[in-house]
Every structure is written in C-alpha cells, then in structure tokens.
Design a protein around this motif. Structure first.
Motif, PDB file in Angstrom:
ATOM      1  N   GLY A  85      66.867  -5.235  -3.374  1.00 48.66           N
ATOM      2  CA  GLY A  85      65.835  -4.700  -2.476  1.00 48.66           C
ATOM      3  C   GLY A  85      65.871  -5.338  -1.097  1.00 48.66           C
ATOM      4  O   GLY A  85      64.980  -5.114  -0.279  1.00 48.66           O
ATOM      5  N   ARG A  88      67.161  -4.268   3.666  1.00 54.01           N
ATOM      6  CA  ARG A  88      66.756  -2.864   3.648  1.00 54.01           C
ATOM      7  C   ARG A  88      66.850  -2.209   5.017  1.00 54.01           C
ATOM      8  O   ARG A  88      66.543  -1.032   5.146  1.00 54.01           O
ATOM      9  CB  ARG A  88      65.317  -2.788   3.166  1.00 54.01           C
ATOM     10  CG  ARG A  88      65.156  -2.043   1.840  1.00 54.01           C
ATOM     11  CD  ARG A  88      63.700  -2.136   1.501  1.00 54.01           C
ATOM     12  NE  ARG A  88      63.239  -1.309   0.453  1.00 54.01           N
ATOM     13  CZ  ARG A  88      63.012  -1.718  -0.795  1.00 54.01           C
ATOM     14  NH1 ARG A  88      63.347  -2.922  -1.177  1.00 54.01           N
ATOM     15  NH2 ARG A  88      62.456  -0.914  -1.661  1.00 54.01           N
ATOM     16  N   TYR A 146      64.264   5.282   2.755  1.00 59.33           N
ATOM     17  CA  TYR A 146      65.598   4.827   2.321  1.00 59.33           C
ATOM     18  C   TYR A 146      66.689   5.514   3.142  1.00 59.33           C
ATOM     19  O   TYR A 146      67.580   4.865   3.667  1.00 59.33           O
ATOM     20  CB  TYR A 146      65.788   5.102   0.818  1.00 59.33           C
ATOM     21  CG  TYR A 146      67.197   4.791   0.366  1.00 59.33           C
ATOM     22  CD1 TYR A 146      67.592   3.476   0.113  1.00 59.33           C
ATOM     23  CD2 TYR A 146      68.152   5.797   0.231  1.00 59.33           C
ATOM     24  CE1 TYR A 146      68.893   3.174  -0.253  1.00 59.33           C
ATOM     25  CE2 TYR A 146      69.458   5.498  -0.133  1.00 59.33           C
ATOM     26  CZ  TYR A 146      69.817   4.184  -0.378  1.00 59.33           C
ATOM     27  OH  TYR A 146      71.110   3.892  -0.724  1.00 59.33           O
ATOM     28  N   THR A 150      67.391   2.505   5.400  1.00 60.68           N
ATOM     29  CA  THR A 150      68.143   1.609   4.507  1.00 60.68           C
ATOM     30  C   THR A 150      69.589   2.024   4.318  1.00 60.68           C
ATOM     31  O   THR A 150      70.479   1.166   4.286  1.00 60.68           O
ATOM     32  CB  THR A 150      67.415   1.506   3.148  1.00 60.68           C
ATOM     33  OG1 THR A 150      66.065   1.113   3.391  1.00 60.68           O
ATOM     34  CG2 THR A 150      68.065   0.496   2.233  1.00 60.68           C
TER      35      THR A 150
END
Ligand code: AMP
Length: 184
Positions: A85, A88, A146, A150
């Motif tokens: 995680g 990111r 995301y 990310t």
C-alpha cells in the motif's frame, strides 16, 4: 531484501504479504494498517486521516512519507521490508528511493498483482472486513484514485527494471507460488 507489493485495492496485497512475512522472514509495512490502527486508538494522526480514509482518498504525501521514514528506523526493518500500500504516488516513490539510497539500499523487487476490475469489486464487497471504505461508492473512488495517482508508480519502477508482473487471479496458494517463483 526490500520488496514492494503493488496493485489496486482488492488485488490481494495484504493476503499475499501475510504469507510472504513467514516465508521470507521479513517484516510487513502496510501504511493502511498503520492508519487504521491510529484511527482505532484515536491518536493525533488518526484524527488527521479519518475523513480521508473514509472518503477513499489519499493521505497527503508529506504525512505518509514522514510516517514511513520514521517507521523504517525501527530495528525490525534492518534486514528489509515488504511494503504494502506504499508508495501510492510517484512523489512517495521518489522520496522512498531517496531515503533508501541515503542508507545504501534500494528496492530489489516490485511485485504487481494484475486482477480485472470486476473481480476487484466482487472481492472487496465479499471480504466482509467491515471497513468503512468497502462500500460500492467508496470502492469506485478508490479505483479511480488508483488509476489516476497510483498506477504511474508502476512505470516509475519499470524504468528501474525491478518489476515482476504477477497474474493475481487464482487461489491464494497459486498466486503465492507465482510470487515465490518470480522472486527466486
Ligand atoms: P489500504 O489498506 O492500503 O487499502 O489503505 C487504506 C486507505 O489508507 C487508503 O484508501 C488511503 O486513504 C490510505 N492510505 C494507505 N496507504 C497510503 C499511501 N501510501 N498514501 C496515501 N494514502 C494511503
């Protein structure tokens, strides 16, 4: 050995990290777990990030990087770490690289778990962990975050030649087997 376990929400990072911890005897650093722990314990950090986690948005880079670099000073990370995680954002990745380089280290392997989007949604909705950000609307936000913020981290590490792409569909054991062979 410093490993990044990467992939969208619901890809199975946490599950695979748990198996890797015992297999490789490495500690796990999950920024999401640290934030949830702080929220549960009502710390200053917890208060600062509650609404952000609830919304499925990202905690500011500065806060995350400070947390991680403080955490990495602990003795338990002296032989390496499995990041889950984190990073990111590209900014977090750059800051991490700088920190590691200053300590004569780097990222050895970047494992990215590939899972189709519909399966991600189904998995998150069925995992029943009771997380406040596991609702259909929040999942949509997290997947969008995301893609926007990310996913570029993958290219950042592709340029460094450390990326191993893993098919993240299958049983937990099958996926773990793919990870261990990629790492061997
Ligand atoms: P996770 O458990 O990794 O899915 O993280 C849960 C939530 O914590 C995310 O949706 C973000 O709000 C926050 N979070 C965790 N790690 C980071 C990070 N590296 N950067 C920013 N926010 C993060």
């Amino acid at each position: 050995m410093n490993i990044i376990l990467f992939g969208p929400p619901g890809a199975g990072k946490g599950t695979q990290a748990e198996k890797m911890i015992s297999h490789y005897n490495l500690p796990h650093l999950s920024t999401g777990n640290i934030f949830r722990e702080n929220i549960k314990n009502k710390t200053e950090l917890g208060k600062k990030v509650t609404l952000i986690l609830d919304a499925g948005k990202l905690v500011p880079d500065e806060t995350v990087v400070e947390l991680v670099t403080d955490e990495l000073k602990k003795e338990k990370y002296k032989s390496g770490v499995i990041f889950d995680g984190f990073p990111r954002t590209v900014k977090q990745a750059e800051e991490l690289d700088t920190y590691l380089q200053a300590n004569g280290e780097n990222i050895d392997t970047f494992i990215t778990l590939n899972v189709p989007e519909q399966e991600l949604i189904d998995r998150i909705l069925s995992r029943g962990q009771g997380r406040s950000d596991d609702t259909p609307e929040k999942i949509k936000t997290r997947l969008q975050v995301y893609r926007d913020e990310t996913e570029p981290v993958l290219n950042h590490y592709k340029n460094k030649d450390v990326v191993k792409e893993i098919d993240g569909v299958g049983t937990i054991e099958e996926i773990f087997e793919r990870i261990t062979s990629a790492l061997s």
